[in-house]
Motif scaffolding. Structure first.
Motif, PDB file in Angstrom:
ATOM      1  N   GLU A 147       0.818  -1.208   0.000  1.00 34.35           N
ATOM      2  CA  GLU A 147       0.000   0.000   0.000  1.00 34.35           C
ATOM      3  C   GLU A 147       0.854   1.262   0.000  1.00 34.35           C
ATOM      4  O   GLU A 147       0.376   2.335   0.287  1.00 34.35           O
ATOM      5  N   THR A 148       2.101   1.116  -0.367  1.00 27.24           N
ATOM      6  CA  THR A 148       3.028   2.232  -0.360  1.00 27.24           C
ATOM      7  C   THR A 148       2.848   3.098  -1.597  1.00 27.24           C
ATOM      8  O   THR A 148       2.686   2.578  -2.695  1.00 27.24           O
ATOM      9  N   GLN A 149       2.861   4.410  -1.413  1.00 27.74           N
ATOM     10  CA  GLN A 149       2.842   5.306  -2.565  1.00 27.74           C
ATOM     11  C   GLN A 149       4.251   5.316  -3.136  1.00 27.74           C
ATOM     12  O   GLN A 149       5.219   5.565  -2.423  1.00 27.74           O
ATOM     13  N   VAL A 150       4.378   5.027  -4.411  1.00 27.47           N
ATOM     14  CA  VAL A 150       5.673   4.921  -5.068  1.00 27.47           C
ATOM     15  C   VAL A 150       5.837   6.089  -6.028  1.00 27.47           C
ATOM     16  O   VAL A 150       4.985   6.306  -6.896  1.00 27.47           O
ATOM     17  N   ALA A 151       6.921   6.835  -5.883  1.00 25.77           N
ATOM     18  CA  ALA A 151       7.200   7.956  -6.777  1.00 25.77           C
ATOM     19  C   ALA A 151       7.843   7.442  -8.061  1.00 25.77           C
ATOM     20  O   ALA A 151       8.675   6.539  -8.040  1.00 25.77           O
ATOM     21  N   CYS A 155       9.830  10.956 -13.587  1.00 26.91           N
ATOM     22  CA  CYS A 155       9.380  12.348 -13.452  1.00 26.91           C
ATOM     23  C   CYS A 155       9.163  12.781 -12.000  1.00 26.91           C
ATOM     24  O   CYS A 155       8.936  13.957 -11.741  1.00 26.91           O
ATOM     25  N   GLY A 156       9.196  11.828 -11.062  1.00 32.18           N
ATOM     26  CA  GLY A 156       9.041  12.155  -9.648  1.00 32.18           C
ATOM     27  C   GLY A 156       7.606  12.228  -9.166  1.00 32.18           C
ATOM     28  O   GLY A 156       7.357  12.457  -7.983  1.00 32.18           O
ATOM     29  N   SER A 157       6.648  12.032 -10.050  1.00 32.03           N
ATOM     30  CA  SER A 157       5.238  12.110  -9.666  1.00 32.03           C
ATOM     31  C   SER A 157       4.874  10.986  -8.699  1.00 32.03           C
ATOM     32  O   SER A 157       5.349   9.866  -8.830  1.00 32.03           O
ATOM     33  N   GLY A 158       3.993  11.293  -7.777  1.00 30.60           N
ATOM     34  CA  GLY A 158       3.457  10.280  -6.868  1.00 30.60           C
ATOM     35  C   GLY A 158       2.204   9.624  -7.415  1.00 30.60           C
ATOM     36  O   GLY A 158       1.628   8.735  -6.786  1.00 30.60           O
ATOM     37  N   THR A 178       1.006   7.556 -13.909  1.00 32.15           N
ATOM     38  CA  THR A 178      -0.155   8.074 -14.631  1.00 32.15           C
ATOM     39  C   THR A 178       0.097   9.498 -15.137  1.00 32.15           C
ATOM     40  O   THR A 178      -0.643   9.986 -15.985  1.00 32.15           O
ATOM     41  N   ALA A 179       1.161  10.130 -14.662  1.00 35.85           N
ATOM     42  CA  ALA A 179       1.500  11.476 -15.129  1.00 35.85           C
ATOM     43  C   ALA A 179       2.295  11.423 -16.433  1.00 35.85           C
ATOM     44  O   ALA A 179       1.903  12.025 -17.429  1.00 35.85           O
ATOM     45  N   CYS A 180       3.398  10.669 -16.449  1.00 37.94           N
ATOM     46  CA  CYS A 180       4.225  10.614 -17.663  1.00 37.94           C
ATOM     47  C   CYS A 180       3.980   9.343 -18.476  1.00 37.94           C
ATOM     48  O   CYS A 180       4.537   9.206 -19.561  1.00 37.94           O
TER      49      CYS A 180
END
Length: 190
Positions: A147-151, A155-158, A178-180
């Motif tokens: 359940e960890t948020q992975v950057a 691009c560094g997005s969470g 989902t950003a890049c």
């Protein structure tokens, strides 16, 4: 334990005087054989993730020189079923032999390896290679159950999503940003 002392290359030394004087070697240029053995073993790349060394991953526990001059390297596998453990041990042994040491490898299984042992430099190398490093919380329930948020390492997005619990190796999961929109491996927290 006896430690032979060896000199580094001639860089930074004071040259011999034409009158027959002695070469002066500053203490900073003298290293022990244990330090040389550690450096040789620590430079071995991980066979599955060649951007990091066994020292970066924290699986090279120690290197000592015994009373007979044998370099003893202690290695902890990342997990008991790691298919690369024998390759790592053989590579460490070969590095020590190439550095001029007789070598012995000891597998240390306790305490068990944890991703918390990955060095800061190792985490930076993973990120630069396109692998998201593990969160530094191996005892976290969230980390253990994914359940960890992975950057995103690109691009560094969470804003990322897990595509598969297993990536290119069993110790990595496959994610996508989902950003890049780039896919990437996440080194699972153990």
């Amino acid at each position: 334990m006896s430690a032979a002392r060896l000199s580094l290359p001639l860089e930074g030394r004071v040259a011999a005087q034409p009158t027959g004087g002695v070469i002066s070697t500053p203490a900073a240029f003298v290293v022990s054989s244990a330090d040389r053995a550690w450096a040789a073993a620590a430079a071995v790349p991980d066979p599955e993730i060649p951007c990091v060394t066994v020292a970066d991953l924290g699986i090279l526990r120690s290197v000592e020189i015994d009373d007979h001059g044998v370099a003893i390297a202690r290695v902890t596998p990342t997990y008991s079923g790691c298919p690369a453990v024998l390759a790592i041990e053989l590579a460490v042994e070969a590095a020590l032999l190439d550095a001029g040491f007789e070598a012995r490898i000891e597998r240390v299984i306790a305490p068990a390896w944890t991703t918390d042992w990955i060095t800061a430099e190792g985490r930076d190398k993973l990120r630069a290679y396109g692998i998201a490093p593990p969160q530094k919380a191996s005892n976290s329930v969230r980390a253990l159950f994914g359940e960890t948020q992975v950057a995103c390492p690109q691009c560094g997005s969470g804003e990322t999503e897990r595509l598969s619990e297993f990536g290119s190796t069993a110790c990595k999961a496959l994610y996508r940003c989902t950003a890049c929109r780039e896919p990437f491996d996440y080194f699972k927290c153990i």
